[in-house]
Write a protein that holds these residues in place. Structure first.
Motif: not given
Length: 152
Positions: A62-90
């Protein structure tokens, strides 16, 4: 499958509103999963692509923060996170979170700069790409191609 359990745990953590959210009326974050093909995940010279699965997660708070979670083997997850500043697809990336999936090991958040970009995944196959650098200068790139099925 352990990755599914880690994802369910992440979903529960993301969906559970904090006491402050419950009092302020903020809604719980949306969490969706995508199926498809992991194209690449690399941190500096370390190519982690062979460990990447055919599942990707995404969250929008709700505060505009987004996350993309790359699900890896052995339960590992790499997350890229940030706050959306606009609605331009990312969104701009301000941190990368490394999660081993082990309950006793706290996820490690590292400051970063970069951008995750994508188009509307409900309109067919799309490529989701996150590119940037960690605070100490290590570059990263991660990309995933959805199979066109609607996000779950």
């Amino acid at each position: 499958m352990k990755i599914a359990l880690a994802l369910m745990a992440a979903t529960v953590l993301l969906a559970a509103p904090s006491a402050g959210q419950a009092r302020s009326g903020l809604k719980a974050p949306e969490f969706v999963t995508f199926s498809g093909q992991c194209l690449r995940v690399a941190m500096g010279k370390q190519d982690m692509t062979p460990a990447c699965t055919g599942m990707l997660g995404g969250s929008e708070h709700a505060d505009g923060r987004n996350g993309i979670y790359f699900l890896m083997a052995n339960n590992h997850i790499v997350t890229f996170s940030g706050k959306a500043t606009d609605k331009r697809g990312g969104f701009p990336i301000d941190r990368v979170v490394f999660n081993t999936g082990e309950e006793a090991v706290k996820p490690q958040a590292v400051r970063a700069t970069g951008r995750c970009s994508y188009t509307d995944p409900s309109r067919g196959p799309v490529t989701i790409r996150c590119v940037g650098a960690l605070a100490e200068g290590t570059s990263f790139v991660a990309s995933f191609r959805t199979d066109g099925t609607p996000p779950q």
